[in-house]
Design a protein around this motif. Structure first.
Motif, short mmCIF file in Angstrom:
data_model
loop_
_atom_site.label_atom_id
_atom_site.label_comp_id
_atom_site.label_asym_id
_atom_site.label_seq_id
_atom_site.Cartn_x
_atom_site.Cartn_y
_atom_site.Cartn_z
N LEU B 118 0.84 -1.21 0.00
CA LEU B 118 0.00 0.00 0.00
C LEU B 118 0.87 1.26 0.00
O LEU B 118 0.54 2.26 -0.64
CB LEU B 118 -0.94 -0.02 1.21
N LYS B 119 2.00 1.19 0.70
CA LYS B 119 2.90 2.36 0.71
C LYS B 119 3.54 2.55 -0.66
O LYS B 119 3.76 3.69 -1.09
CB LYS B 119 3.96 2.18 1.80
N GLN B 120 3.81 1.44 -1.35
CA GLN B 120 4.35 1.56 -2.72
C GLN B 120 3.31 2.21 -3.64
O GLN B 120 3.65 3.04 -4.47
CB GLN B 120 4.73 0.18 -3.26
N VAL B 121 2.06 1.80 -3.46
CA VAL B 121 0.98 2.39 -4.27
C VAL B 121 0.89 3.89 -3.97
O VAL B 121 0.81 4.72 -4.88
CB VAL B 121 -0.37 1.68 -4.00
N ALA B 122 0.93 4.22 -2.68
CA ALA B 122 0.81 5.64 -2.29
C ALA B 122 1.96 6.46 -2.87
O ALA B 122 1.76 7.63 -3.25
CB ALA B 122 0.81 5.75 -0.77
N ARG B 132 -3.62 10.80 1.77
CA ARG B 132 -5.04 10.55 2.00
C ARG B 132 -5.36 9.06 1.80
O ARG B 132 -6.11 8.46 2.56
CB ARG B 132 -5.87 11.41 1.03
N TYR B 133 -4.76 8.47 0.77
CA TYR B 133 -4.96 7.04 0.48
C TYR B 133 -4.53 6.19 1.68
O TYR B 133 -5.28 5.32 2.14
CB TYR B 133 -4.15 6.71 -0.77
N LEU B 134 -3.34 6.49 2.20
CA LEU B 134 -2.84 5.70 3.34
C LEU B 134 -3.71 5.91 4.57
O LEU B 134 -3.97 4.97 5.33
CB LEU B 134 -1.39 6.07 3.64
N SER B 135 -4.18 7.17 4.74
CA SER B 135 -5.01 7.42 5.92
C SER B 135 -6.35 6.68 5.82
O SER B 135 -6.99 6.40 6.83
CB SER B 135 -5.25 8.92 6.10
#
Lengths: 100, 161
Positions: B118-122, B132-135
């Motif tokens: 998910l962090k790679q996507v962000a 915002r995505y990670l949150s």
């Protein structure tokens, strides 16, 4: 107390009111009623401006708040559903629980 | 009385119009369309303002990760089956506890891998959208509360020992 000997009392007993007869009184009343019934909407609004402005502001405010809140609730619900679908696709814990 | 009713009617109509306008302008049509279709990738693209290049990179990452995810899933299922067979066979509590520990370890590994993904996507999004995505997604991964996805018809009963 002897009221018969009181000059004020005697004067009041003798006092009669004879107002001048207003021949136009009835007509004047009907004219005022007629004017009121022919009053335009704008005149009505102007004469009750404070009340109607307050009612308008209140109702528009409530409507705006309700509309906005409803939309935000829908956005939140749809976003939550999409996040759930997205993560369910990526999370093996969900897939293992599903028995895939 | 006539004017009173007319004025009230006018104000109610104006209020209805205002409410509908506020609703309309506060809605997010692209998000609602994605939700109707259940298309999470479309949601990513619209909600996080991805251009074609970003979207292609994220989709590639997503597809690659799905393979990893399937492998994790297989291992968790195997470990779960092993624990069940141990329990059915009346194995020692230590053996069952060890199997449970193995499942928990696999789950933790999978959560870590998912968080990294998910962090790679962000990182492929703009900084603001990435944050915002990670949150939005990380808390759900941490609490594992996305298992109740409304369109998945999952059994919500707890499956952990």
């Amino acid at each position: 107390m002897n009221t018969h000997s009181d000059p004020l009392s005697k004067a009041l007993h003798c006092w009669t009111v004879k107002p001048p007869v207003d021949a136009n009184f009835r007509n004047a009343v009907w004219q005022r009623i007629g004017r009121r019934s022919q009053e335009s909407w704008s005149v009505y609004l102007r004469s009750h401006a404070t009340t109607w402005v307050a009612v308008t502001v209140l109702m528009l405010g409530v409507a705006a708040f309700t509309g906005r809140s409803t939309a935000h609730a829908r956005v939140r619900a749809d976003r939550d559903a999409l996040i759930a679908t997205y993560l369910a696709d990526l999370d093996p814990r969900v897939q293992a629980a599903q028995g895939h | 009385m006539r004017y009173l009713l007319a004025t009230l009617g006018l104000i109610v109509a104006a209020a209805l119009g205002t409410g509908l306008l506020c609703y309309h302008f506060s809605c997010e049509p692209a998000l609602h369309a994605a939700a109707r279709k259940g298309d999470a990738m479309e949601w990513l693209q619209t909600d996080f303002h991805l251009d074609d290049r970003q979207f292609a990179a994220i989709r590639r990452l997503h597809d690659d990760y799905c393979g990893t995810c399937e492998e994790h899933c297989r291992r968790i299922q195997e470990a779960t089956r092993l624990r069940k067979s141990l329990a059915d066979a009346g194995a020692k509590p230590e053996a069952i506890a060890a199997a449970s520990g193995q499942i928990e370890e696999l789950r933790a590994t999978c959560e870590t891998a998912l968080t990294v993904h998910l962090k790679q996507v962000a990182a492929l999004m703009s900084p603001e959208d990435g944050r915002r995505y990670l949150s939005l997604v990380l808390p759900k991964v941490a609490t594992f509360d996305h298992r109740a996805a409304p369109d998945l018809h999952l059994d919500h009963s707890p499956r952990n020992p």
